[in-house]
Design a protein around this motif. Structure first.
Motif, mmCIF file in Angstrom:
data_model
loop_
_atom_site.group_PDB
_atom_site.id
_atom_site.type_symbol
_atom_site.label_atom_id
_atom_site.label_comp_id
_atom_site.label_asym_id
_atom_site.label_seq_id
_atom_site.Cartn_x
_atom_site.Cartn_y
_atom_site.Cartn_z
ATOM 1 N N UNK A 74 -23.795 57.493 44.032
ATOM 2 C CA UNK A 74 -22.456 57.162 44.511
ATOM 3 C C UNK A 74 -22.109 58.130 45.635
ATOM 4 N N UNK A 75 -21.662 57.602 46.774
ATOM 5 C CA UNK A 75 -21.161 58.438 47.867
ATOM 6 C C UNK A 75 -19.667 58.636 47.683
ATOM 7 N N UNK A 76 -19.205 59.879 47.843
ATOM 8 C CA UNK A 76 -17.808 60.180 47.552
ATOM 9 C C UNK A 76 -17.331 61.331 48.426
ATOM 10 N N UNK A 77 -16.113 61.823 48.162
ATOM 11 C CA UNK A 77 -15.557 62.950 48.891
ATOM 12 C C UNK A 77 -16.194 64.260 48.435
ATOM 13 N N UNK A 78 -16.187 65.248 49.305
ATOM 14 C CA UNK A 78 -16.761 66.538 48.925
ATOM 15 C C UNK A 78 -16.017 67.168 47.754
ATOM 16 N N UNK A 79 -14.720 66.912 47.644
ATOM 17 C CA UNK A 79 -13.938 67.489 46.547
ATOM 18 C C UNK A 79 -14.334 66.926 45.192
ATOM 19 N N UNK A 80 -15.058 65.810 45.175
ATOM 20 C CA UNK A 80 -15.491 65.214 43.906
ATOM 21 C C UNK A 80 -16.483 66.096 43.166
ATOM 22 N N UNK A 81 -16.961 67.152 43.828
ATOM 23 C CA UNK A 81 -17.791 68.146 43.130
ATOM 24 C C UNK A 81 -17.041 68.746 41.943
ATOM 25 N N UNK A 82 -15.715 68.688 42.025
ATOM 26 C CA UNK A 82 -14.881 69.273 40.977
ATOM 27 C C UNK A 82 -14.202 68.201 40.123
ATOM 28 N N UNK A 83 -14.706 66.987 40.165
ATOM 29 C CA UNK A 83 -14.123 65.892 39.398
ATOM 30 C C UNK A 83 -14.411 66.057 37.914
ATOM 31 N N UNK A 84 -13.686 65.294 37.101
ATOM 32 C CA UNK A 84 -13.913 65.340 35.650
ATOM 33 C C UNK A 84 -15.305 64.830 35.298
ATOM 34 N N UNK A 85 -15.869 63.943 36.114
ATOM 35 C CA UNK A 85 -17.213 63.439 35.850
ATOM 36 C C UNK A 85 -18.230 64.567 35.906
ATOM 37 N N UNK A 86 -18.146 65.378 36.949
ATOM 38 C CA UNK A 86 -19.100 66.482 37.106
ATOM 39 C C UNK A 86 -18.854 67.545 36.040
ATOM 40 N N UNK A 87 -17.605 67.872 35.804
ATOM 41 C CA UNK A 87 -17.289 68.891 34.804
ATOM 42 C C UNK A 87 -17.713 68.470 33.398
ATOM 43 N N UNK A 88 -17.682 67.147 33.131
ATOM 44 C CA UNK A 88 -18.004 66.659 31.801
ATOM 45 C C UNK A 88 -19.436 66.218 31.598
ATOM 46 N N UNK A 89 -20.315 66.481 32.575
ATOM 47 C CA UNK A 89 -21.719 66.104 32.427
ATOM 48 C C UNK A 89 -21.991 64.628 32.596
ATOM 49 N N UNK A 90 -21.063 63.906 33.231
ATOM 50 C CA UNK A 90 -21.259 62.480 33.481
ATOM 51 C C UNK A 90 -21.806 62.209 34.887
ATOM 52 N N UNK A 91 -21.881 63.250 35.691
ATOM 53 C CA UNK A 91 -22.417 63.130 37.044
ATOM 54 C C UNK A 91 -22.776 64.521 37.535
ATOM 55 N N UNK A 92 -23.613 64.575 38.555
ATOM 56 C CA UNK A 92 -23.926 65.840 39.222
ATOM 57 C C UNK A 92 -24.076 65.565 40.703
ATOM 58 N N UNK A 93 -23.853 66.591 41.503
ATOM 59 C CA UNK A 93 -24.058 66.457 42.944
ATOM 60 C C UNK A 93 -25.556 66.461 43.218
ATOM 61 N N UNK A 94 -26.042 65.411 43.873
ATOM 62 C CA UNK A 94 -27.468 65.328 44.196
ATOM 63 C C UNK A 94 -27.679 64.342 45.338
ATOM 64 N N UNK A 95 -28.464 64.757 46.306
ATOM 65 C CA UNK A 95 -28.761 63.915 47.461
ATOM 66 C C UNK A 95 -29.456 62.622 47.045
ATOM 67 N N UNK A 96 -29.185 61.550 47.789
ATOM 68 C CA UNK A 96 -29.749 60.241 47.452
ATOM 69 C C UNK A 96 -31.271 60.229 47.526
ATOM 70 N N UNK A 97 -31.858 60.949 48.475
ATOM 71 C CA UNK A 97 -33.317 60.980 48.561
ATOM 72 C C UNK A 97 -33.933 61.645 47.338
ATOM 73 N N UNK A 98 -33.287 62.663 46.807
ATOM 74 C CA UNK A 98 -33.767 63.285 45.568
ATOM 75 C C UNK A 98 -33.739 62.289 44.419
ATOM 76 N N UNK A 99 -32.683 61.474 44.380
ATOM 77 C CA UNK A 99 -32.593 60.465 43.324
ATOM 78 C C UNK A 99 -33.661 59.390 43.500
#
Length: 356
Positions: free
Chosen positions: A148-173
């Motif tokens: 999912x492409x999103x805003x840079x501030x989404x690094x601090x979203x509840x998804x990332x904090x709760x282990x439902x997402x992580x910041x990772x480049x699309x090529x790595x995925x």
């Protein structure tokens, strides 16, 4: 100068004295008193100046101006465009410029996007996007299906904090998707802190995962991350035992494929220094590939010394391994002789070698 430019000038001043853009930003930004949005604007200015610093130097010399933080920032705001040699115009070392295809210039000099990897066993991508939008973040699906492409501030979203997402480049995925698709049990041999291990599990949660890295502290971090992520992985702390249908080797490299995030990578020379280590790691990892299994070589680089040359050396020394290219189809790949370059985010090189 406004306050954003003043903080940017302080960071540029420290970078010019000591190098290491990321450290200069870490030393100054947190105590700057700026809002998150203002810090993001500072980061954008600093990244752009470091990204094009050879070109800015060229312009300042033509204008007979000092190479001072104030003048770099003034040029950033003026957005001047004049003819210059390729390595100057796009700010690369001469050696890197000589091996950089024009189509890669846009990728390594872009303003990097923020991409999340969604923990699909715990939340669907549709639900994740809805949650991000509820929290005020723009969010759009990308490739592969975990991205999912999103805003840079989404690094601090509840998804990332709760282990439902992580910041990772699309090529790595994309690397994770291809590697995990090849077998039922996968060893992440240079696992680091586990980014690709987590991404493989997000896409193929029913497969069995193992992880090893020479750095014990990174493995400790991996164990903590996988616990938060909600996956089981066997971590080899004292050396690998057994053989596996897939061994992923995401080898140490120059990182020039991720220059959009770390523009200092563009000024490196002597890429041969990485190749001996990369071949050595492949020769270690091959022992853990079962008959008929796959050794997957990956680097976040596109220099011939770290990509095709490494694979050619390995194949010449290991006749039981053969190249496969069947997974490299579509607009997101640029085929090489032995592998392919993945172009959905940072530039990654990937080669799939099957043990006969």
């Amino acid at each position: 100068m406004n306050k954003i430019d003043r903080i940017a000038a302080r960071i540029i001043s420290k970078y010019l004295r000591k190098g290491n853009m990321a450290r200069a930003m870490r030393d100054i930004l947190p105590r700057s008193g700026l809002s998150f949005e203002e810090r993001e604007e500072v980061a954008k200015i600093v990244h752009s100046i470091v990204r094009y610093i050879l070109y800015y130097d060229f312009l300042l010399e033509r204008m007979n101006l000092d190479k001072s933080p104030k003048n770099y920032i003034a040029l950033y705001h003026r957005n001047i465009d004049v003819d210059a040699p390729k390595h100057v115009k796009y700010s690369l070392s001469p050696e890197l410029a000589s091996v950089t295809p024009d189509e890669f210039l846009r990728i390594i000099n872009r303003e990097p996007e923020t991409t999340l990897c969604i923990n699909l066993p715990r939340i669907s991508r549709k639900e994740a996007i809805e949650k991000l939008k509820e929290e005020g973040f723009e969010a759009e699906p990308y490739v592969p299906e975990s991205a999912v492409i999103t805003n840079s501030a989404a690094r601090y979203s509840s998804l990332v904090k709760g282990g439902l997402a992580m910041v990772q480049d699309a090529s790595s995925q994309m690397v994770a998707k291809i590697a995990a698709s090849l077998g039922s049990d996968i060893l992440d041999y240079c696992a680091g802190s586990g980014g690709k291990t987590l991404a493989m599990h997000a896409l193929f949660p029913k497969k069995v995962y193992y992880a090893y890295d020479i750095n014990r502290r990174k493995l400790d971090s991996l164990e903590k991350r996988t616990s938060v992520w909600g996956m089981n992985v066997r971590v080899f702390f004292d050396g690998v035992n057994g053989q596996f249908s897939v061994v992923l080797v995401d080898a140490p490299c120059s990182g020039v494929g991720a220059a959009a995030r770390n523009p200092e990578a563009k000024y490196q020379n002597e890429f041969d220094k990485f190749s001996n280590l990369q071949v050595s790691i492949l020769n270690e990892a091959k022992k853990f590939v079962q008959s008929g299994g796959y050794l997957v070589y990956v680097v976040c680089s596109y220099t011939p010394q770290e990509t095709e040359d490494v694979v050619m050396r390995f194949l010449n020394e290991n006749k039981r391994f053969k190249v496969e290219k069947r997974n490299f189809e579509g607009k997101y790949f640029k085929l090489g002789r032995f592998g392919a370059y993945i172009l959905v985010g940072d530039v990654f090189y990937m080669a799939i070698l099957r043990r006969e």
